[in-house]
Design a protein around this motif. Structure first.
Motif, PDB file in Angstrom:
ATOM      1  N   THR A 130     -33.225  37.159-110.431  1.00  0.00           N
ATOM      2  CA  THR A 130     -32.311  38.285-110.584  1.00  0.00           C
ATOM      3  C   THR A 130     -30.880  37.792-110.332  1.00  0.00           C
ATOM      4  O   THR A 130     -30.677  36.716-109.753  1.00  0.00           O
ATOM      5  N   PRO A 131     -29.876  38.555-110.760  1.00  0.00           N
ATOM      6  CA  PRO A 131     -28.497  38.125-110.506  1.00  0.00           C
ATOM      7  C   PRO A 131     -28.211  37.837-109.037  1.00  0.00           C
ATOM      8  O   PRO A 131     -27.578  36.833-108.708  1.00  0.00           O
ATOM      9  N   TRP A 132     -28.682  38.705-108.143  1.00  0.00           N
ATOM     10  CA  TRP A 132     -28.413  38.476-106.720  1.00  0.00           C
ATOM     11  C   TRP A 132     -29.190  37.281-106.189  1.00  0.00           C
ATOM     12  O   TRP A 132     -28.705  36.543-105.317  1.00  0.00           O
ATOM     13  N   GLY A 133     -30.404  37.076-106.721  1.00  0.00           N
ATOM     14  CA  GLY A 133     -31.162  35.895-106.324  1.00  0.00           C
ATOM     15  C   GLY A 133     -30.484  34.614-106.781  1.00  0.00           C
ATOM     16  O   GLY A 133     -30.431  33.618-106.053  1.00  0.00           O
ATOM     17  N   ARG A 134     -29.933  34.630-108.004  1.00  0.00           N
ATOM     18  CA  ARG A 134     -29.211  33.458-108.509  1.00  0.00           C
ATOM     19  C   ARG A 134     -27.948  33.213-107.698  1.00  0.00           C
ATOM     20  O   ARG A 134     -27.594  32.068-107.405  1.00  0.00           O
ATOM     21  N   LEU A 135     -27.266  34.292-107.307  1.00  0.00           N
ATOM     22  CA  LEU A 135     -26.066  34.149-106.494  1.00  0.00           C
ATOM     23  C   LEU A 135     -26.406  33.500-105.151  1.00  0.00           C
ATOM     24  O   LEU A 135     -25.667  32.634-104.662  1.00  0.00           O
ATOM     25  N   THR A 136     -27.527  33.909-104.567  1.00  0.00           N
ATOM     26  CA  THR A 136     -27.968  33.319-103.295  1.00  0.00           C
ATOM     27  C   THR A 136     -28.269  31.838-103.458  1.00  0.00           C
ATOM     28  O   THR A 136     -27.947  31.019-102.581  1.00  0.00           O
ATOM     29  N   ASN A 137     -28.853  31.456-104.585  1.00  0.00           N
ATOM     30  CA  ASN A 137     -29.165  30.046-104.834  1.00  0.00           C
ATOM     31  C   ASN A 137     -27.894  29.215-104.974  1.00  0.00           C
ATOM     32  O   ASN A 137     -27.796  28.108-104.421  1.00  0.00           O
ATOM     33  N   TYR A 138     -26.906  29.745-105.712  1.00  0.00           N
ATOM     34  CA  TYR A 138     -25.624  29.044-105.819  1.00  0.00           C
ATOM     35  C   TYR A 138     -24.991  28.882-104.439  1.00  0.00           C
ATOM     36  O   TYR A 138     -24.440  27.828-104.118  1.00  0.00           O
ATOM     37  N   ARG A 139     -25.081  29.922-103.631  1.00  0.00           N
ATOM     38  CA  ARG A 139     -24.483  29.862-102.296  1.00  0.00           C
ATOM     39  C   ARG A 139     -25.171  28.805-101.434  1.00  0.00           C
ATOM     40  O   ARG A 139     -24.511  28.099-100.653  1.00  0.00           O
ATOM     41  N   ARG A 140     -26.463  28.688-101.558  1.00  0.00           N
ATOM     42  CA  ARG A 140     -27.192  27.681-100.784  1.00  0.00           C
ATOM     43  C   ARG A 140     -26.735  26.272-101.175  1.00  0.00           C
ATOM     44  O   ARG A 140     -26.494  25.423-100.302  1.00  0.00           O
TER      45      ARG A 140
END
Length: 441
Positions: free
Chosen positions: A201-211
């Protein structure tokens, strides 16, 4: 017009008009996806202020008049403070966007030195080098978009200014920051999901980029601390690592990571978008382009600076700046707004105020030649205590990029209609990417 004043809790509430017979859902969808059109239509109907109910911010007062904007920007942060929610949900709790009051003032004092005074001269060479490197591959006599090249230039500039070096870590950041910024910009104006719907999901992808970002920045922080020349370094990372608050305490690693992410994301997309608009504008105004070309052959930059100011007014990239009412109520012009409301200044609409900017739709840098803009009416960086801390850096960056391009390329003029506005969520860019055609000098 008096400055914003706090009213007793028992004071009679007097709200601006709202759209009649428009369901809340339609108001929210309209503002989220057609913000410019909605604000323009509501201003034409209701004038200097109106109210909406929108996702994220709930009950919102939108003001379009510079006098009301001044009241908003000069109000006490204790009465009219940080809008909720804000971009810290994308950048992290250590971002300056998350802070308010005294904590916000302390952080700004640490962030200001790298982007003012002598520090700025250190960055001009970086800007010129990155511009020359990117433009070396520009095609001749064929139209191309300037937005993506400007995105690469401004990202490389801010990476070098922040971290002061190249290497595999910066290569990683170059890979993850552009898609992160694009995704974050689009979902920043949408509500967060109530639960985690997975990494795709968009928020899941955002979390991955942040990691990935956190892992990379932590390596860069440790490398900086171990650098024998650490005390001599002038990059932003080193300056933040060496800086302390007035009580002697340093910023934490997570705070530094959040702040650097804020500078990387907010600092590169908005500047690149403004530069793309600048190329779109000057290619359609031959008289402006001719004056800029003549000036670029000299050491002067007065007309180029005026052009940058006019691009920011005429094609405002970030079109709103918000606050939240924390006092029992505040007086705003003829209105009285209760606690819990958001108050948003429609920056783009303020920039077409005919009293402040005669013939406001006309693109005319002459209005700023030899004139400092009225910082209440000309507000592309917001205003007050929350005005963009990187405004001076962005201005220098745009000036040097334009000078470098004008010295090395002939920009072809065009009679094509101006490009339409395209929403990237938070920022507005030229719909076709700011297309131009050039040949080398």
């Amino acid at each position: 017009m008096t400055e914003t004043t706090v009213e007793p809790i028992a004071a009679e509430i007097n709200l601006p008009p709202a759209p009649r017979f428009v369901p809340t859902l339609l108001q929210g969808l309209g503002y989220a996806f057609f913000r410019r059109q909605v604000v323009t239509a509501m201003t034409a109907r209701h004038g200097e202020a109106f109210r909406l109910r929108v996702p994220l911010f709930g009950n919102m007062i939108v003001v379009t008049d510079p006098a009301l904007a001044k009241q908003v920007f000069t109000a006490s942060p204790e009465d009219l403070g940080n809008i909720q929610p804000n971009l810290s949900r994308v950048f992290g709790p250590g971002s300056v966007f998350a802070l308010d009051g005294a904590e916000h003032r302390r952080r700004r004092k640490l962030l200001t030195p790298p982007f003012h005074g002598k520090a700025m001269k250190n960055y001009e060479k970086i800007v010129e080098e990155e511009t020359l490197a990117e433009t070396a591959s520009w095609p001749e006599q064929r139209e191309f978009e300037t937005l993506e090249p400007m995105m690469r230039i401004t990202l490389n500039i801010i990476l070098r200014a922040i971290f002061g070096a190249a290497g595999s870590e910066l290569t990683t950041l170059r890979r993850i920051i552009p898609p992160w910024v694009t995704l974050g910009s689009r979902i920043a104006v949408l509500p967060s999901p109530a639960r985690d719907y997975g990494r795709f999901t968009p928020w899941g992808r955002l979390t991955n980029y942040r990691r990935q970002y956190d892992d990379t920045v932590h390596v860069l922080i440790e490398q900086a601390k171990a650098d024998p020349r650490f005390e001599e370094r002038t990059d932003v990372l080193a300056l933040l690592l060496r800086s302390t608050y007035e009580d002697g305490t340093p910023m934490s690693t997570s705070e530094i990571a959040d702040e650097l992410l804020t500078l990387l994301a907010a600092g590169h997309e908005t500047t690149a978008s403004t530069l793309a608009w600048a190329f779109e504008r000057i290619s359609r105004h031959p008289e402006v382009l001719a004056k800029m070309v003549a000036e670029a052959a000299t050491d002067d930059n007065q007309y180029r600076q005026a052009t940058i100011l006019e691009v920011q007014r005429n094609r405002t990239v970030i079109d709103f700046s918000g606050r939240h009412v924390y006092a029992p109520s505040i007086e705003l012009g003829q209105w009285r707004i209760p606690r819990g409301y958001s108050v948003t200044v429609a920056l783009g609409q303020a920039h077409v105020n005919a009293e402040e900017f005669p013939d406001p739709e006309r693109f005319d840098p002459e209005r700023f030649v030899g004139e400092r803009p009225n910082m209440i009416a000309w507000i592309p960086f917001g205003g007050g205590t929350r005005r963009c801390v990187g405004a001076a850096f962005a201005n220098m960056e745009m000036d040097v990029v334009l000078r470098t391009v004008l010295r090395h390329f002939v920009i072809q003029t065009t009679t094509a209609p101006g490009e339409k506005w395209h929403s990237r969520g938070v920022a507005f860019t030229p719909k076709k990417g700011g297309r131009i055609s050039v040949r080398r000098r």
